[in-house]
Scaffold this motif. Structure first.
Motif, mmCIF file in Angstrom:
data_model
loop_
_atom_site.group_PDB
_atom_site.id
_atom_site.type_symbol
_atom_site.label_atom_id
_atom_site.label_comp_id
_atom_site.label_asym_id
_atom_site.label_seq_id
_atom_site.Cartn_x
_atom_site.Cartn_y
_atom_site.Cartn_z
ATOM 1 N N LEU A 121 -4.944 2.152 -2.883
ATOM 2 C CA LEU A 121 -4.572 3.513 -3.170
ATOM 3 C C LEU A 121 -3.983 3.608 -4.514
ATOM 4 N N PRO A 122 -4.340 4.865 -5.194
ATOM 5 C CA PRO A 122 -3.692 4.933 -6.620
ATOM 6 C C PRO A 122 -2.291 4.809 -6.618
ATOM 7 N N VAL A 123 -1.456 5.031 -5.958
ATOM 8 C CA VAL A 123 -0.057 5.007 -5.753
ATOM 9 C C VAL A 123 0.543 3.315 -5.513
ATOM 10 N N SER A 124 -0.466 2.709 -5.241
ATOM 11 C CA SER A 124 0.010 1.305 -4.838
ATOM 12 C C SER A 124 0.509 0.470 -6.082
ATOM 13 N N ASN A 125 -0.179 0.542 -7.368
ATOM 14 C CA ASN A 125 0.219 -0.104 -8.283
ATOM 15 C C ASN A 125 0.160 0.803 -9.756
ATOM 16 N N LEU A 126 1.140 0.731 -10.664
ATOM 17 C CA LEU A 126 0.996 1.440 -11.819
ATOM 18 C C LEU A 126 -0.357 1.563 -12.526
ATOM 19 N N THR A 127 -1.217 0.574 -12.546
ATOM 20 C CA THR A 127 -2.489 0.301 -13.338
ATOM 21 C C THR A 127 -3.402 1.330 -12.643
ATOM 22 N N ASN A 128 -3.121 1.606 -11.424
ATOM 23 C CA ASN A 128 -3.975 2.453 -10.781
ATOM 24 C C ASN A 128 -3.735 3.907 -11.062
ATOM 25 N N LEU A 129 -2.512 4.148 -11.255
ATOM 26 C CA LEU A 129 -2.055 5.454 -11.749
ATOM 27 C C LEU A 129 -2.399 5.838 -13.035
ATOM 28 N N LEU A 130 -2.186 4.819 -13.979
ATOM 29 C CA LEU A 130 -2.637 4.892 -15.339
ATOM 30 C C LEU A 130 -4.071 5.373 -15.500
ATOM 31 N N ALA A 131 -4.832 4.616 -14.658
ATOM 32 C CA ALA A 131 -6.379 4.904 -14.753
ATOM 33 C C ALA A 131 -6.816 6.210 -14.190
ATOM 34 N N MET A 132 -6.193 6.851 -13.292
ATOM 35 C CA MET A 132 -6.481 7.951 -12.513
ATOM 36 C C MET A 132 -7.146 9.281 -13.259
ATOM 37 N N PRO A 133 -6.492 9.625 -14.591
ATOM 38 C CA PRO A 133 -7.004 10.323 -15.450
ATOM 39 C C PRO A 133 -8.429 10.293 -16.103
ATOM 40 N N TYR A 134 -9.012 8.964 -15.981
ATOM 41 C CA TYR A 134 -10.193 8.766 -16.501
ATOM 42 C C TYR A 134 -11.100 8.275 -15.327
ATOM 43 N N LEU A 135 -10.679 8.616 -14.076
ATOM 44 C CA LEU A 135 -11.745 8.481 -13.124
ATOM 45 C C LEU A 135 -12.440 9.703 -12.588
ATOM 46 N N GLY A 136 -11.707 10.966 -12.745
ATOM 47 C CA GLY A 136 -12.440 12.099 -12.206
ATOM 48 C C GLY A 136 -12.465 12.275 -10.614
ATOM 49 N N ILE A 137 -11.861 11.354 -9.928
ATOM 50 C CA ILE A 137 -11.831 11.501 -8.602
ATOM 51 C C ILE A 137 -10.497 11.606 -7.941
ATOM 52 N N VAL A 192 0.807 -1.079 0.124
ATOM 53 C CA VAL A 192 -0.004 0.162 0.091
ATOM 54 C C VAL A 192 0.740 1.287 0.007
ATOM 55 N N ALA A 193 1.803 1.021 0.829
ATOM 56 C CA ALA A 193 2.640 2.698 0.935
ATOM 57 C C ALA A 193 3.880 2.828 -0.095
ATOM 58 N N LEU A 194 4.325 1.791 -0.144
ATOM 59 C CA LEU A 194 5.644 1.808 -1.303
ATOM 60 C C LEU A 194 5.331 1.243 -2.526
ATOM 61 N N SER A 195 4.177 0.629 -2.687
ATOM 62 C CA SER A 195 3.837 -0.190 -4.121
ATOM 63 C C SER A 195 4.061 -1.851 -4.336
ATOM 64 N N LEU A 196 3.627 -2.231 -5.165
ATOM 65 C CA LEU A 196 3.921 -3.612 -5.294
ATOM 66 C C LEU A 196 5.197 -3.989 -5.502
ATOM 67 N N ASP A 197 5.890 -2.997 -6.252
ATOM 68 C CA ASP A 197 7.410 -3.598 -6.716
ATOM 69 C C ASP A 197 8.252 -3.800 -5.391
ATOM 70 N N ALA A 198 8.032 -2.907 -4.561
ATOM 71 C CA ALA A 198 8.908 -2.981 -3.316
ATOM 72 C C ALA A 198 8.407 -4.215 -2.451
ATOM 73 N N THR A 199 7.314 -4.758 -2.664
ATOM 74 C CA THR A 199 6.938 -5.895 -1.929
ATOM 75 C C THR A 199 7.523 -7.115 -2.711
ATOM 76 N N VAL A 200 7.729 -7.263 -3.967
ATOM 77 C CA VAL A 200 8.103 -8.330 -4.453
ATOM 78 C C VAL A 200 9.734 -8.392 -4.673
ATOM 79 N N VAL A 201 10.254 -7.139 -4.806
ATOM 80 C CA VAL A 201 11.906 -7.170 -4.872
ATOM 81 C C VAL A 201 12.436 -6.879 -3.435
ATOM 82 N N LEU A 202 12.013 -6.325 -2.577
ATOM 83 C CA LEU A 202 12.858 -5.898 -1.159
ATOM 84 C C LEU A 202 12.292 -6.713 -0.185
ATOM 85 N N LEU A 203 11.049 -6.826 0.087
ATOM 86 C CA LEU A 203 10.298 -7.641 1.076
ATOM 87 C C LEU A 203 10.561 -9.045 0.982
#
Length: 415
Positions: free
Chosen positions: A154-170, A111-122
């Motif tokens: 959160l929008p910042v937890s995954n690149l997919t969420n960030l890519l979708a944000m301009p189409y969400l209007g929230i 949630v806080a550092l994105s999924l990449d931190a979980t798979v690579v660092l944790l």
């Protein structure tokens, strides 16, 4: 004939990019293929200047955020955060407590550092903590499962969420509010699914806890405070239209400065942690998928998108997102599908994200996180068990997608 070749070029370019993602060659080759694929698509004229301008404005903030958050995560590792977490996991060998703690940590890191931190660092930390224990299989698998599942919040937890944000209007807060019940339900299903599938491992006698008087390493306060402030800034800045990349960039600069001053970090390590080659790869991928959307593939997907926002339509969108994620990978699926769903409204886009984010855990190529996790496990001396990966996915993912969309539909109607 010329039109057929022109339509095939983006598809061939996308397949080349996906092959690179699976093989994961040296970084310079990864960037070169990304640039080459984009150049070929541009040479065949699928995109005009307006398309390029739109993609630039869409992708650059997302790629910039990716680079910044990877630096933040690396600074946290350099400060000893993941080492301190690993020491706490290794100290508690009681199966139920160890799994609960790992589950909680993987959720928070995603949630806080994105999924990449979980798979690579944790993941390496969890592997070391569970080495030789009966729980080594569920402990390592929960990292990749939660990298995808816990990234819904959160929008910042995954690149997919960030890519979708301009189409969400929230904004940031509204996204979290709408996704929270689905996220909680998904976590509950993941926990129950792991406990049932690995029930024999949980029933095994735990190894004796080594007696030691050595104190646990402290959790580094500065990185934790900076990350917390960054998350608050995301929420506060969102209503004012401030892109998360600025706050992530500030956090990265602060933590790099802190790490350099304390001798925990070098300039070279900080630069490498941006993974600039991957950023270039994502930019190339975005241009290729944009071109693909202008051809027969885009037309086919557009015909499959329902034209309403009822529950059956939301379920269809989630299934379509899951299928595309496993056929094309989660990032191309988002880039291709979300712009087509955007005109239907906020909830249909969120339902699509539920399908893409959760559905991408069904197969190895479904998510870049799956591929990164598999590589990390092997490099850390662990064993990748495809049977566990796919059976747990079949047990949990379809239920989580269907139930998650229903909960989203009901909750959105209330709030």
């Amino acid at each position: 004939m010329a039109d057929t070749v022109r339509d095939l070029v983006p598809l061939v370019a996308l397949l080349a990019l996906l092959a690179v993602a699976v093989v994961h060659p040296p970084e310079w080759l990864e960037a070169l293929v990304g640039v080459g694929a984009a150049a070929v698509v541009l040479a065949f004229g699928q995109l005009d200047s307006g398309d390029l301008s739109t993609e630039r404005d869409h992708l650059l903030p997302v790629v910039g955020f990716l680079m910044a958050i990877l630096v933040v995560a690396e600074c946290c590792r350099a400060a000893g955060l993941f080492g301190a977490i690993g020491a706490r996991l290794a100290r508690d060998t009681e199966p139920h407590r160890l799994f609960r703690l790992t589950f909680l940590v993987a959720t928070v890191v995603t949630v806080a550092l994105s999924l990449d931190a979980t798979v690579v660092l944790l993941t390496p930390v969890v592997l070391a903590a569970g080495a030789g224990a009966a729980l080594d299989r569920p402990l390592q698998l929960v990292c990749v499962r939660l990298a995808n599942s816990a990234s819904l919040l959160l929008p910042v937890s995954n690149l997919t969420n960030l890519l979708a944000m301009p189409y969400l209007g929230i904004g940031f807060g509204r996204f979290a509010l709408l996704m929270a019940p689905t996220w909680l339900l998904t976590l509950a299903l993941e926990y129950a699914g792991h406990r049932w599938f690995f029930r024999h491992a949980f029933a095994a006698d735990p190894p004796a806890t080594p007696v030691t008087d050595e104190p646990l390493p402290p959790l580094p306060r500065t990185p934790l405070l900076v990350v917390a402030a960054m998350l608050v800034a995301f929420a506060v800045g969102s209503p004012f239209g401030i892109d998360p990349v600025w706050f992530a960039g500030i956090a990265a600069v602060v933590l790099v400065g802190h790490g350099l001053a304390r001798g925990e970090l070098t300039v070279g390590r900080a630069v490498r942690s941006t993974h600039a080659s991957f950023a270039v790869f994502v930019l190339g991928l975005g241009l290729v998928v944009e071109a693909l959307g202008h051809g027969p593939v885009g037309d086919l997907v557009a015909r499959l998108v329902p034209d309403d926002d009822g529950l059956s339509a939301l379920l269809a969108l989630a299934v379509l997102g899951a299928v595309l994620a496993n056929l094309l990978n989660n990032l191309p699926a988002t880039l291709l599908l979300v712009p087509l769903v955007g005109p239907l409204g906020t909830v249909p886009v969120l339902a699509t994200l539920v399908g893409i984010n959760l559905g991408s855990s069904l197969t190895w190529p479904g998510s870049l996180a799956n591929l990164l996790w598999r590589r990390t496990v092997r490099r850390s001396g662990g064993t990748v068990r495809s049977r566990d990966f796919h059976l747990v996915a079949l047990l949990v993912t379809p239920v989580a997608i269907g139930a998650g969309v229903v909960v989203l539909h009901l909750w959105a109607g209330l709030v």
